[in-house]
Scaffold this motif. Structure first.
Motif, mmCIF file in Angstrom:
data_model
loop_
_atom_site.group_PDB
_atom_site.id
_atom_site.type_symbol
_atom_site.label_atom_id
_atom_site.label_comp_id
_atom_site.label_asym_id
_atom_site.label_seq_id
_atom_site.Cartn_x
_atom_site.Cartn_y
_atom_site.Cartn_z
ATOM 1 N N ARG A 3 9.749 -4.925 5.345
ATOM 2 C CA ARG A 3 8.776 -4.000 5.959
ATOM 3 C C ARG A 3 7.343 -4.376 5.539
ATOM 4 N NH1 ARG A 3 12.402 -0.753 3.816
ATOM 5 N NH2 ARG A 3 10.898 0.162 2.364
ATOM 6 N N ARG A 4 7.127 -5.657 5.332
ATOM 7 C CA ARG A 4 5.800 -6.154 4.982
ATOM 8 C C ARG A 4 5.010 -6.425 6.265
ATOM 9 N NH1 ARG A 4 3.591 -9.116 0.500
ATOM 10 N NH2 ARG A 4 5.648 -9.085 -0.457
ATOM 11 N N LEU A 5 3.830 -5.851 6.335
ATOM 12 C CA LEU A 5 2.956 -6.009 7.487
ATOM 13 C C LEU A 5 1.690 -6.754 7.054
ATOM 14 C CD1 LEU A 5 2.272 -5.332 10.488
ATOM 15 C CD2 LEU A 5 1.246 -3.202 9.648
ATOM 16 N N SER A 6 1.495 -7.951 7.588
ATOM 17 C CA SER A 6 0.311 -8.759 7.292
ATOM 18 C C SER A 6 -0.631 -8.677 8.486
ATOM 19 C CB SER A 6 0.689 -10.217 7.026
ATOM 20 O OG SER A 6 1.659 -10.321 5.998
ATOM 21 N N ILE A 7 -1.883 -8.347 8.225
ATOM 22 C CA ILE A 7 -2.845 -8.119 9.305
ATOM 23 C C ILE A 7 -4.041 -9.035 9.125
ATOM 24 C CG2 ILE A 7 -4.348 -6.428 10.434
ATOM 25 C CD1 ILE A 7 -2.434 -4.266 9.296
ATOM 26 N N GLY A 8 -4.380 -9.781 10.176
ATOM 27 C CA GLY A 8 -5.554 -10.629 10.171
ATOM 28 C C GLY A 8 -6.734 -9.906 10.794
ATOM 29 N N LEU A 9 -7.904 -10.079 10.203
ATOM 30 C CA LEU A 9 -9.087 -9.356 10.659
ATOM 31 C C LEU A 9 -10.147 -10.314 11.189
ATOM 32 C CD1 LEU A 9 -9.482 -6.734 7.774
ATOM 33 C CD2 LEU A 9 -8.201 -6.522 9.917
ATOM 34 N N ASP A 10 -11.086 -9.742 11.920
ATOM 35 C CA ASP A 10 -12.167 -10.518 12.514
ATOM 36 C C ASP A 10 -13.099 -11.113 11.457
ATOM 37 O OD1 ASP A 10 -13.594 -11.228 15.096
ATOM 38 O OD2 ASP A 10 -15.204 -10.157 14.075
ATOM 39 N N ASN A 11 -13.142 -10.497 10.268
ATOM 40 C CA ASN A 11 -14.029 -10.991 9.213
ATOM 41 C C ASN A 11 -13.380 -12.061 8.331
ATOM 42 O OD1 ASN A 11 -12.262 -9.597 7.585
ATOM 43 N ND2 ASN A 11 -13.684 -7.963 7.028
ATOM 44 N N GLY A 12 -12.178 -12.532 8.696
ATOM 45 C CA GLY A 12 -11.509 -13.595 7.958
ATOM 46 C C GLY A 12 -10.549 -13.118 6.891
ATOM 47 N N THR A 13 -10.455 -11.806 6.693
ATOM 48 C CA THR A 13 -9.573 -11.244 5.663
ATOM 49 C C THR A 13 -8.146 -11.084 6.178
ATOM 50 O OG1 THR A 13 -11.420 -9.998 4.707
ATOM 51 C CG2 THR A 13 -9.210 -9.237 4.149
ATOM 52 N N ILE A 14 -7.178 -11.259 5.287
ATOM 53 C CA ILE A 14 -5.788 -10.884 5.558
ATOM 54 C C ILE A 14 -5.422 -9.753 4.606
ATOM 55 C CG2 ILE A 14 -3.370 -11.606 5.444
ATOM 56 C CD1 ILE A 14 -4.223 -14.384 6.263
ATOM 57 N N SER A 15 -4.951 -8.652 5.157
ATOM 58 C CA SER A 15 -4.521 -7.501 4.353
ATOM 59 C C SER A 15 -3.032 -7.301 4.534
ATOM 60 C CB SER A 15 -5.271 -6.238 4.775
ATOM 61 O OG SER A 15 -6.655 -6.344 4.472
ATOM 62 N N GLU A 16 -2.343 -7.053 3.408
ATOM 63 C CA GLU A 16 -0.889 -6.867 3.450
ATOM 64 C C GLU A 16 -0.515 -5.452 3.033
ATOM 65 O OE1 GLU A 16 0.602 -11.432 2.750
ATOM 66 O OE2 GLU A 16 0.860 -10.006 1.130
ATOM 67 N N PHE A 17 0.388 -4.857 3.818
ATOM 68 C CA PHE A 17 0.854 -3.496 3.583
ATOM 69 C C PHE A 17 2.371 -3.478 3.524
ATOM 70 C CE2 PHE A 17 -3.215 -3.197 5.727
ATOM 71 C CZ PHE A 17 -3.852 -2.127 5.136
ATOM 72 N N ILE A 18 2.914 -2.475 2.875
ATOM 73 C CA ILE A 18 4.343 -2.184 2.920
ATOM 74 C C ILE A 18 4.512 -0.857 3.651
ATOM 75 C CG2 ILE A 18 6.444 -1.671 1.609
ATOM 76 C CD1 ILE A 18 5.654 -4.562 1.440
ATOM 77 N N LEU A 19 5.346 -0.838 4.674
ATOM 78 C CA LEU A 19 5.607 0.389 5.421
ATOM 79 C C LEU A 19 6.772 1.134 4.790
ATOM 80 C CD1 LEU A 19 5.281 -0.814 9.134
ATOM 81 C CD2 LEU A 19 3.510 -0.020 7.571
ATOM 82 N N SER A 20 6.698 2.440 4.783
ATOM 83 C CA SER A 20 7.776 3.269 4.228
ATOM 84 C C SER A 20 9.011 3.195 5.117
ATOM 85 C CB SER A 20 7.318 4.720 4.095
ATOM 86 O OG SER A 20 6.986 5.253 5.371
ATOM 87 N N GLU A 21 10.154 3.597 4.579
ATOM 88 C CA GLU A 21 11.410 3.505 5.324
ATOM 89 C C GLU A 21 11.400 4.330 6.596
ATOM 90 O OE1 GLU A 21 15.030 3.969 3.179
ATOM 91 O OE2 GLU A 21 14.282 2.968 1.379
ATOM 92 N N ASP A 22 10.676 5.462 6.576
ATOM 93 C CA ASP A 22 10.619 6.303 7.775
ATOM 94 C C ASP A 22 9.451 5.950 8.686
ATOM 95 O OD1 ASP A 22 8.483 7.216 6.312
ATOM 96 O OD2 ASP A 22 9.228 9.270 6.075
ATOM 97 N N TYR A 23 8.707 4.905 8.329
ATOM 98 C CA TYR A 23 7.581 4.414 9.127
ATOM 99 C C TYR A 23 6.500 5.486 9.341
ATOM 100 C CZ TYR A 23 10.277 0.211 9.982
ATOM 101 O OH TYR A 23 10.985 -0.972 9.816
ATOM 102 N N ASN A 24 6.327 6.313 8.317
ATOM 103 C CA ASN A 24 5.287 7.333 8.382
ATOM 104 C C ASN A 24 4.153 7.084 7.394
ATOM 105 O OD1 ASN A 24 6.036 9.383 10.407
ATOM 106 N ND2 ASN A 24 7.889 9.606 9.151
ATOM 107 N N LYS A 25 4.259 5.957 6.639
ATOM 108 C CA LYS A 25 3.228 5.686 5.643
ATOM 109 C C LYS A 25 3.118 4.183 5.434
ATOM 110 C CE LYS A 25 1.987 6.622 0.798
ATOM 111 N NZ LYS A 25 2.436 7.229 -0.480
ATOM 112 N N MET A 26 1.885 3.684 5.235
ATOM 113 C CA MET A 26 1.687 2.290 4.906
ATOM 114 C C MET A 26 0.831 2.190 3.645
ATOM 115 S SD MET A 26 -0.775 1.267 8.157
ATOM 116 C CE MET A 26 -1.228 -0.357 7.571
ATOM 117 N N THR A 27 1.271 1.342 2.715
ATOM 118 C CA THR A 27 0.612 1.212 1.420
ATOM 119 C C THR A 27 0.028 -0.183 1.277
ATOM 120 O OG1 THR A 27 2.208 2.751 0.448
ATOM 121 C CG2 THR A 27 0.919 1.391 -1.074
ATOM 122 N N LEU A 28 -1.254 -0.257 0.957
ATOM 123 C CA LEU A 28 -1.921 -1.547 0.793
ATOM 124 C C LEU A 28 -1.394 -2.248 -0.457
ATOM 125 C CD1 LEU A 28 -4.162 -3.549 1.681
ATOM 126 C CD2 LEU A 28 -5.726 -2.251 0.204
#
Length: 400
Positions: free
Chosen positions: A81-106
């Motif tokens: 449930r790891r979500l990697s997001i690329g941004l327009d400013n060159g940053t990559i941010s990684e989050f973990i989504l909760s099992e119920d998909y109601n929360k994402m933690t940086l």
């Protein structure tokens, strides 16, 4: 060798299951959540959203998260449930989504590029995050520490990115039309080879690790199938779009390639057939059928006292021919020409009805597609577009 656009001969209307609306800008990428009735999307409006289907039958955001910069791309791994997001400013941010998909933690963020991140791949087996950017760099990072492991400068900004776990080969397609193959080690990489077959930039790549075939889509409206592991050097063209190819996906269990384009078209190609390479176009100063000179052949024009003719090429045999000797049109699906294209008169007579049988199905998505995602477990096809809408379609889009 671009095909001449003609009306599509075979169409199928897949069942539209749902439309997900609410983004304020272009949805650059979206993915179906496996084993859940949900969708993850990232948008130019800086939002990351997780949409879950409610009892009403509509999708509503269970997560709405604003990023500091427009979200250009994403990679989601269902196992972790790891979500990697690329941004327009060159940053990559990684989050973990909760099992119920109601929360994402940086988990972490790191500056991967000097400008917009174009593509991201998370490789669980290596704990690597691969990315390309508008800064003309391919980089890879350790997903655990966030440490940069290495990089490679490409000849142009890269839109296509694929990875083969078995050989650790990475495929990078760029705006110059070139595909670069690199061999990655833990903290170094080496150039394997480069190849180029498109007249426009590479816009999408898709890798089949089983057949060891690489598909490249391009702004020249075409797709090329590169046989990397079998008949090395074989390149087969697929012509089925009237505008640039935006995204590719592959259904391994049915051996079908799904291509989507700026023309709004969804094309499903049957790759479980023996396809043929398109011939090289032959050079000649005169028609190779009737020997009439082409307009630049001044000597033969003078000797024969005839006006030179315009040069054409037969898409089946590759011979240089005049308009009179290539007055016919035909589809040649096994060569990738689902549209009717110019062929010489003798080749037209030799093409059988069986050889004209379509090997692809077509559907108009009714929006300019920027990304496609296929969920093989349910046969669902997701497309996101410049109209800010996400569409989810049912299995029958893949029935030939």
């Amino acid at each position: 060798m671009a095909a001449e656009p003609q009306p599509k001969a075979l169409t199928r209307k897949p069942l539209l299951l749902n439309k997900v609306e609410g983004s304020q800008e272009v949805v650059n990428m979206a993915a179906i959540v496996p084993k859940e009735d949900g969708v993850i999307s990232v948008s130019e409006d800086r939002t990351v959203r997780v949409w879950l289907k409610r009892d009403s039958g509509q999708y509503w955001p269970s997560i709405y998260h604003a990023m500091p910069s427009p979200c250009s791309c994403m990679s989601f791994n269902p196992e972790t449930r790891r979500l990697s997001i690329g941004l327009d400013n060159g940053t990559i941010s990684e989050f973990i989504l909760s099992e119920d998909y109601n929360k994402m933690t940086l988990v972490k963020s790191y500056q991967a590029h000097q400008s917009r991140v174009i593509m991201i791949l998370f490789v669980l087996e290596m704990e690597w995050v691969l990315s390309t950017g508008q800064d003309k760099h391919f980089t890879w990072h350790c997903s655990e520490s966030g440490q940069r492991l290495g990089g490679y400068r490409t000849s142009a900004g890269a839109c296509g990115l694929q990875f083969d776990v078995e050989t650790r080969h990475v495929f990078v397609g760029d705006h110059s039309g070139q595909v670069t193959i690199l061999k990655l080690e833990q903290e170094s990489c080496s150039l394997v080879t480069t190849f180029k077959g498109h007249t426009g930039g590479v816009t999408a790549l898709c890798w089949d690790p089983i057949q060891r075939v690489l598909f490249s889509g391009s702004s020249d409206h075409s797709i090329i199938m590169w046989d990397i592991g079998g008949r090395k050097g074989t390149a087969i063209e697929l012509q089925g779009h009237n505008d640039k190819v935006q995204s590719l996906s592959y259904a391994h269990h049915t051996r079908q390639l799904i291509s989507c384009g700026a023309d709004g078209g969804i094309v499903v190609w049957n790759m479980d057939v023996e396809r043929q390479e398109t011939p090289e176009w032959l050079d000649s100063d005169s028609c190779q059928k009737c020997d009439q000179p082409f307009f630049w052949n001044f000597k033969q024009m003078w000797d024969s006292k005839k006006i030179g003719l315009r040069q054409h090429h037969c898409r089946k045999c590759g011979k240089a021919v005049c308009g009179k000797c290539s007055s016919k049109r035909s589809s040649i699906p096994l060569m990738g020409f689902e549209f009717e294209v110019r062929v010489c008169d003798s080749c037209h007579e030799s093409i059988t009805d069986e050889e004209r049988a379509p090997t692809a199905t077509f559907h108009d998505s009714k929006h300019n597609i920027v990304h496609v995602h296929f969920d093989a477990t349910r046969g669902w096809l997701l497309t996101s577009g410049t109209d800010k809408v996400i569409k989810v379609r049912a299995r029958n889009v893949l029935q030939l």
